[in-house]
Design a protein around this motif. Structure first.
Motif, PDB file in Angstrom:
ATOM      1  N   PHE A  81       0.835  -1.201   0.000  1.00 18.27           N
ATOM      2  CA  PHE A  81       0.000   0.000   0.000  1.00 18.27           C
ATOM      3  C   PHE A  81       0.873   1.256   0.000  1.00 18.27           C
ATOM      4  CE2 PHE A  81      -2.278   3.282   2.519  1.00 18.27           C
ATOM      5  CZ  PHE A  81      -3.356   3.476   1.677  1.00 18.27           C
ATOM      6  N   ARG A  82       1.891   1.272   0.852  1.00 15.87           N
ATOM      7  CA  ARG A  82       2.791   2.429   0.934  1.00 15.87           C
ATOM      8  C   ARG A  82       3.465   2.687  -0.417  1.00 15.87           C
ATOM      9  NH1 ARG A  82       5.792   4.850   5.337  1.00 15.87           N
ATOM     10  NH2 ARG A  82       7.762   5.762   4.617  1.00 15.87           N
ATOM     11  N   ARG A  83       3.912   1.612  -1.078  1.00 17.02           N
ATOM     12  CA  ARG A  83       4.573   1.761  -2.376  1.00 17.02           C
ATOM     13  C   ARG A  83       3.620   2.319  -3.433  1.00 17.02           C
ATOM     14  NH1 ARG A  83       6.383  -3.707  -4.974  1.00 17.02           N
ATOM     15  NH2 ARG A  83       4.214  -3.659  -5.693  1.00 17.02           N
ATOM     16  N   GLU A  84       2.374   1.809  -3.442  1.00 19.11           N
ATOM     17  CA  GLU A  84       1.408   2.267  -4.437  1.00 19.11           C
ATOM     18  C   GLU A  84       0.997   3.724  -4.201  1.00 19.11           C
ATOM     19  OE1 GLU A  84      -0.217   0.520  -7.318  1.00 19.11           O
ATOM     20  OE2 GLU A  84       1.856  -0.054  -6.917  1.00 19.11           O
ATOM     21  N   ILE A  85       0.871   4.103  -2.948  1.00 18.71           N
ATOM     22  CA  ILE A  85       0.530   5.496  -2.643  1.00 18.71           C
ATOM     23  C   ILE A  85       1.663   6.423  -3.083  1.00 18.71           C
ATOM     24  CG2 ILE A  85       0.208   7.150  -0.750  1.00 18.71           C
ATOM     25  CD1 ILE A  85      -2.333   5.625  -1.418  1.00 18.71           C
ATOM     26  N   SER A  86       2.903   5.998  -2.878  1.00 16.58           N
ATOM     27  CA  SER A  86       4.050   6.796  -3.323  1.00 16.58           C
ATOM     28  C   SER A  86       4.053   6.939  -4.840  1.00 16.58           C
ATOM     29  CB  SER A  86       5.354   6.152  -2.855  1.00 16.58           C
ATOM     30  OG  SER A  86       5.438   6.155  -1.444  1.00 16.58           O
ATOM     31  N   ARG A  87       3.684   5.882  -5.522  1.00 16.12           N
ATOM     32  CA  ARG A  87       3.657   5.919  -6.994  1.00 16.12           C
ATOM     33  C   ARG A  87       2.553   6.827  -7.518  1.00 16.12           C
ATOM     34  NH1 ARG A  87       0.927   3.499 -11.020  1.00 16.12           N
ATOM     35  NH2 ARG A  87      -0.306   2.233  -9.570  1.00 16.12           N
ATOM     36  N   ILE A  88       1.365   6.724  -6.906  1.00 14.80           N
ATOM     37  CA  ILE A  88       0.205   7.493  -7.374  1.00 14.80           C
ATOM     38  C   ILE A  88       0.292   8.943  -6.923  1.00 14.80           C
ATOM     39  CG2 ILE A  88      -2.307   7.724  -7.180  1.00 14.80           C
ATOM     40  CD1 ILE A  88      -2.327   4.634  -6.713  1.00 14.80           C
ATOM     41  N   SER A  89       0.762   9.158  -5.698  1.00 13.60           N
ATOM     42  CA  SER A  89       0.850  10.486  -5.084  1.00 13.60           C
ATOM     43  C   SER A  89      -0.496  11.219  -5.108  1.00 13.60           C
ATOM     44  CB  SER A  89       1.913  11.332  -5.805  1.00 13.60           C
ATOM     45  OG  SER A  89       2.143  12.525  -5.100  1.00 13.60           O
ATOM     46  N   PRO A  90      -1.507  10.659  -4.391  1.00 13.42           N
ATOM     47  CA  PRO A  90      -2.844  11.286  -4.396  1.00 13.42           C
ATOM     48  C   PRO A  90      -2.857  12.605  -3.628  1.00 13.42           C
ATOM     49  CG  PRO A  90      -2.765   9.503  -2.803  1.00 13.42           C
ATOM     50  CD  PRO A  90      -1.457   9.465  -3.545  1.00 13.42           C
ATOM     51  N   ASP A  91      -3.793  13.464  -3.986  1.00 18.86           N
ATOM     52  CA  ASP A  91      -3.956  14.734  -3.275  1.00 18.86           C
ATOM     53  C   ASP A  91      -4.469  14.506  -1.863  1.00 18.86           C
ATOM     54  OD1 ASP A  91      -3.757  17.264  -5.337  1.00 18.86           O
ATOM     55  OD2 ASP A  91      -4.319  15.402  -6.342  1.00 18.86           O
ATOM     56  N   PHE A  92      -5.291  13.475  -1.696  1.00 18.30           N
ATOM     57  CA  PHE A  92      -5.696  13.069  -0.348  1.00 18.30           C
ATOM     58  C   PHE A  92      -6.124  11.611  -0.358  1.00 18.30           C
ATOM     59  CE2 PHE A  92      -9.803  14.581  -2.039  1.00 18.30           C
ATOM     60  CZ  PHE A  92     -10.675  13.581  -1.640  1.00 18.30           C
ATOM     61  N   ILE A  93      -6.150  11.027   0.848  1.00 18.67           N
ATOM     62  CA  ILE A  93      -6.554   9.633   1.051  1.00 18.67           C
ATOM     63  C   ILE A  93      -7.709   9.632   2.039  1.00 18.67           C
ATOM     64  CG2 ILE A  93      -5.813   7.344   1.844  1.00 18.67           C
ATOM     65  CD1 ILE A  93      -2.882   8.497   1.329  1.00 18.67           C
ATOM     66  N   LEU A  94      -8.746   8.859   1.745  1.00 17.97           N
ATOM     67  CA  LEU A  94      -9.910   8.752   2.630  1.00 17.97           C
ATOM     68  C   LEU A  94     -10.126   7.289   3.001  1.00 17.97           C
ATOM     69  CD1 LEU A  94     -12.497   9.835   4.033  1.00 17.97           C
ATOM     70  CD2 LEU A  94     -13.675   9.598   1.825  1.00 17.97           C
TER      71      LEU A  94
END
Length: 362
Positions: A81-94
């Motif tokens: 999950f951490r790797r995918e969030i780093s790749r996507i770089s979302p403006d926010f996470i809910l």
């Protein structure tokens, strides 16, 4: 293009799962937004998603009785999950649900992502002091907290949560509704899983107080669950087998909303009473206990329904009888209760979520 990441255990049947699928679908229709949905388990989907939503299945498959394997899979899922969030770089996470929110915050330790957490149940559930301390600690790392009721917001503020807190009710699914009329069946309807929280046994007791005072009425219970056999036996014991009808699960719930005369709601607690809101949106006159939380934020007593103090079976029965005797009263409450549909429209609620998260992500 703004990127949004949503996180949920699954898209199987459930209130949180329904709401997050609604948000994802509504946001995916807006220009300028790219929606990513992270699903943490391998349970089968019930809710449908728009084709332009990016779905990431973490696929947590560990068996509950193997703690070591479960821990291994949890750590593996957090790293993925951490790797995918780093790749996507979302403006926010809910995130939805406490344990998912903990997962997100732990996975993203020492990162600067904007994380919003949503609580989906009653603040009065019997959580331990330790759990409350853990939740408060984790949520101190969040950017904002979204709750479904003013009661929950007051609870968090009283207990010293320092994040920004926003009250946003659940969106209701769009149901086909027909005009209320006296030609409907003489049904008192309840919709909900057959579990202790919904307190169907109390509802049956209340119905037993009124069934002989106004002939021809039946109690119809839509839903299934572990207490079905027990409730059937209890109904038989009271001699109400012909008057109390158990319909089980139903995919097209509006069929019952549109053929019943009254809706009765006896839950001990709720996060947000979706069934009550849906019944009101379809114009059903409703009687509900003033449980924690939700009914008091939907019902204005004697205007669009009746709100009854918890455990006052006699007054609940009296309110039912008032409605059973008077079509004019039912029609008045029906006209006012249906107005809730515009307040809880899915596109409106989705914009409230989005505005809160965007404004606090700057």
């Amino acid at each position: 293009m703004k990127k949004i990441a949503l996180v949920i255990p699954s898209l199987s049947s459930g209130g949180a799962e329904r709401v997050i699928s609604v948000l994802a679908n509504e946001w995916s229709k807006m220009n300028g937004y790219e929606v990513h949905l992270f699903i943490l388990t391998n349970l089968p989907d019930v809710y449908q998603l728009e084709k332009n939503i990016f779905v990431h299945r973490i696929g947590f498959k560990a068996k509950k009785n193997n703690r070591l394997l479960k821990l291994y899979m949890m750590v593996k899922s957090m790293l993925l999950f951490r790797r995918e969030i780093s790749r996507i770089s979302p403006d926010f996470i809910l995130g939805f649900l406490s344990h998912v929110n903990f997962f997100i915050i732990l996975s993203l330790l020492f990162k600067s992502n904007r994380v919003f957490v949503s609580e989906r149940n009653s603040p009065n559930l019997n959580k331990s002091i330790f759990f409350e301390w853990i939740r408060k600690f984790f949520y101190s790392f969040s950017t904002g907290i979204i709750v479904q009721s003013k009661t929950f917001k007051n609870f968090l503020e009283y207990n010293g949560y320092n994040a920004k807190i926003k009250v946003i009710p659940n969106p209701i699914q769009k149901l086909e509704s027909i005009n209320y009329s006296d030609t409907r069946e003489k049904y008192i309807l309840n919709v909900g899983r057959l579990v202790d929280q919904k307190d169907h046994r109390r509802l049956i007791d209340i119905f037993n107080l009124v069934v002989d005072r106004q002939k021809g009425w039946k109690l119809v219970i839509v839903g299934d669950g572990p207490l079905r056999k027990e409730l059937l036996e209890y109904t038989k014991l009271l001699g109400l087998s012909n008057e109390v009808i158990f319909k089980g699960e139903c995919k097209k719930i509006e069929d019952f909303y549109n053929t019943s005369q009254i809706f009765a709601f006896t839950s001990k607690y709720e996060g947000f009473p979706n069934a009550l809101a849906e019944a009101m949106s379809c114009g059903l006159p409703c009687v509900s206990f003033d449980c924690v939380t939700g009914p008091s934020e939907l019902i204005s007593s004697s205007y669009n329904g009746f709100l009854v103090p918890e455990k006052d079976n006699e007054l609940f029965a009296e309110r039912l009888l008032q409605l059973m005797f008077s079509y004019d009263l039912r029609l008045k409450l029906s006209s006012n209760s249906s107005k809730i549909s515009s307040e809880l429209d899915s596109s409106k609620i989705a914009k409230e979520y989005l505005n809160f998260c965007i404004e606090n992500s700057k």
